[in-house]
Design an enzyme around this catalytic site. Structure first.
Site, PDB file in Angstrom:
ATOM      1  N   ARG A  59       7.610  32.510  -1.209  1.00 33.00           N
ATOM      2  CA  ARG A  59       9.101  32.393  -1.981  1.00 33.00           C
ATOM      3  C   ARG A  59       8.178  33.309  -3.589  1.00 33.00           C
ATOM      4  NH1 ARG A  59       9.330  29.847  -7.062  1.00 33.00           N
ATOM      5  NH2 ARG A  59       8.386  27.705  -5.753  1.00 33.00           N
ATOM      6  N   TYR A 111      30.024  47.896 -12.662  1.00 35.00           N
ATOM      7  CA  TYR A 111      29.773  47.162 -11.316  1.00 35.00           C
ATOM      8  C   TYR A 111      30.170  45.747 -12.045  1.00 35.00           C
ATOM      9  CZ  TYR A 111      29.353  44.011  -7.646  1.00 35.00           C
ATOM     10  OH  TYR A 111      29.495  43.150  -6.534  1.00 35.00           O
ATOM     11  N   ASP A 182      21.135  51.838 -11.222  1.00 40.90           N
ATOM     12  CA  ASP A 182      21.533  51.373 -10.805  1.00 40.90           C
ATOM     13  C   ASP A 182      21.773  51.745  -9.735  1.00 40.90           C
ATOM     14  OD1 ASP A 182      23.600  50.115  -8.777  1.00 40.90           O
ATOM     15  OD2 ASP A 182      24.565  49.093  -9.835  1.00 40.90           O
ATOM     16  N   LYS A 207      24.199  48.312   0.897  1.00 42.90           N
ATOM     17  CA  LYS A 207      25.031  49.130   0.441  1.00 42.90           C
ATOM     18  C   LYS A 207      24.431  50.481   1.900  1.00 42.90           C
ATOM     19  CE  LYS A 207      27.593  46.991  -1.496  1.00 42.90           C
ATOM     20  NZ  LYS A 207      27.292  46.710  -3.225  1.00 42.90           N
TER      21      LYS A 207
HETATM   22  C1  LIG Z   1      27.640  45.830  -4.414  1.00 44.17           C
HETATM   23  C2  LIG Z   1      27.163  46.653  -5.808  1.00 44.17           C
HETATM   24  C3  LIG Z   1      26.240  45.716  -6.888  1.00 44.17           C
HETATM   25  C4  LIG Z   1      26.190  44.204  -5.861  1.00 44.17           C
HETATM   26  O1  LIG Z   1      25.430  44.153  -4.769  1.00 44.17           O
HETATM   27  P1  LIG Z   1      25.126  42.392  -4.180  1.00 44.17           P
HETATM   28  O2  LIG Z   1      23.990  43.455  -3.009  1.00 44.17           O
HETATM   29  O3  LIG Z   1      26.560  42.810  -3.517  1.00 44.17           O
HETATM   30  O4  LIG Z   1      24.281  41.905  -5.109  1.00 44.17           O
HETATM   31  C5  LIG Z   1      25.455  46.076  -7.679  1.00 44.17           C
HETATM   32  N1  LIG Z   1      25.670  47.408  -8.369  1.00 44.17           N
HETATM   33  C6  LIG Z   1      26.667  48.073  -7.800  1.00 44.17           C
HETATM   34  C7  LIG Z   1      26.801  49.515  -8.259  1.00 44.17           C
HETATM   35  C8  LIG Z   1      26.972  47.478  -6.148  1.00 44.17           C
HETATM   36  O5  LIG Z   1      28.346  48.462  -5.600  1.00 44.17           O
END
Ligand SMILES: *Cc1c(COP(=O)(O)O)cnc(C)c1O
Length: 391
Positions: A59, A111, A182, A207
């Site tokens: 962890r 997001y 992000d 993704k």
């Molecule tokens: C999907 C997504 C997230 C969140 O990610 P998770 O892996 O679902 O927690 C954050 N930012 C963007 C741009 C996303 O497409």
């Protein structure tokens, strides 16, 4: 890799490994362990007190499978280090707890999960969060002070609007603030925010980094000094990625560059075909010369990505009909996998927002967001043509 001459990203990722295992496997096995044994107390104390670099507890981030993944993630963004998380939202929340306590200024569209974290959870804890619209960016500096965090996405969902990352970084730094971005939509292959001046890069590794819609994971890449407090939050909140997911993700990022290049090529071909279609009123894709931010896209991106948004003539009902009759594109949220996905923002990612907010973000009922996958592109275009012919 034993010689130290600079290597390209594909070479670095494919040869990223930690040679600490004993059977000459080129890959680190899945260390499904929570803990590690020591020969005696002296050895244990040497590790706890930092005289010896051993592993203590998974962890806390001490796990060979996870460490190998993090080394690869750092290579992708050419960062000093990386931390892997159980989800993209885990990476985002730990980063905001660690670096957002003096106030966060969000720029542009975010997001939904990040927006919710800010308004429903961070604001009530007393963290000052401000949202700036695109047209308010010239005033960014007047909202910043020492130790604050600027947080953004580029391209944004679902309009693909871009932000000038080098300019944002310069403004943030001028006022003693950090810039976090992000980078999920672009992927590290198409955009390298740290090289443009950003301080922290975040990814939903669920993704493009995983790329097969089969792993939930997240990552943050930055300098070791900025990662240290984030790692501490990750430990306290228990957000570590599992060794199994870490192993799968290490496997996935070895083909990231190849996959992203094909996503880019397929999306551009789909965008051009849709731009020429009589039943489509608008195509939003950074790689099209008609795209409002196309010049900026060419300056700060190496590729234009696999995400695009089309606007079907006839509004919400027409778009719904197209989405419901696509056969190769799957009707699903998320993005970045090998399979193409379609979603209608007003029915999915932006469903919970009031229509005034749709209008403010430039989202219309006729919009369909496409995550263009790795199928044969002629099949993708033919699929869109057959569904549009039903209108
Ligand atoms: C999907 C997504 C997230 C969140 O990610 P998770 O892996 O679902 O927690 C954050 N930012 C963007 C741009 C996303 O497409």
């Amino acid at each position: 890799m034993t010689d130290s001459s600079p290597k390209g990203v594909s070479t670095r990722i494919i040869h990223n490994r930690r040679d600490h295992h004993d059977c000459n496997s080129p890959y680190t096995p899945i260390y499904n362990t929570t803990t590690y044994r020591f020969a005696n107390t002296r050895e244990l104390l040497d590790t706890i007190e930092g005289r010896h670099s051993g592993y203590l507890y998974t962890r806390w981030g001490g796990n060979p499978t996870i460490r190998e993944l993090e080394q690869g993630l750092a290579q992708l963004e050419q960062a000093e280090g990386a931390l892997a998380f159980a989800a993209g939202m885990a990476a985002i929340s730990a980063t905001l707890f660690a670096h957002g306590r003096k106030g966060i200024v969000c720029v542009g569209d975010l997001y939904g999960g990040a927006q919710q974290l800010m308004t429903q959870h961070l604001s009530p804890l007393g963290i000052a969060v401000r949202f700036l619209r695109y047209e308010e960016i010239p005033q960014l500096g007047s909202h910043l002070s020492e130790g604050m965090l600027v947080y953004c996405e580029s391209p944004a969902n679902p309009t693909l609007r871009l932000l000038d990352l080098a300019a944002l970084a310069a403004t943030a730094h001028q006022h003693g603030a950090l810039l976090a971005i992000d980078n999920t939509f672009a992927s590290p292959i198409n955009q390298q925010p740290l090289a443009l001046g950003a301080d922290l890069v975040l990814h939903s590794a669920s993704k493009y980094l995983s790329g097969h819609s089969d792993i939930t994971a997240g990552a943050v890449m930055a300098s070791a000094a900025l990662l240290k407090p984030i790692a501490s939050w990750r430990t306290s909140l228990g957000q570590i990625i599992s060794p199994e997911a870490a192993s799968l993700l290490s496997r996935s990022i070895r083909t990231l560059s190849l996959r992203v290049r094909q996503h880019n090529a397929n999306a551009l071909a789909v965008a051009k075909a849709m731009e020429a279609h009589p039943r489509i009123s608008r195509v939003l894709y950074p790689g099209l010369t008609s795209f409002p931010d196309h010049t900026l896209a060419c300056q700060q991106m190496k590729g234009f990505g696999g995400m695009l948004t089309i606007e079907v003539k006839g509004g919400r009902e027409a778009a719904e009909k197209v989405a419901d009759h696509l056969q190769v594109f799957l009707l699903a949220t998320s993005l970045g996998g090998v399979e193409s996905l379609v979603s209608q923002p007003v029915a999915t990612s932006h469903h919970s927002l009031p229509p005034e907010e749709w209008a403010r973000q430039g989202i219309t009922g006729g919009m369909l967001r496409l995550s263009v996958g790795l199928e044969d592109v002629d099949d993708l275009i033919a699929d869109l043509h057959q569904a549009l012919a039903l209108l």
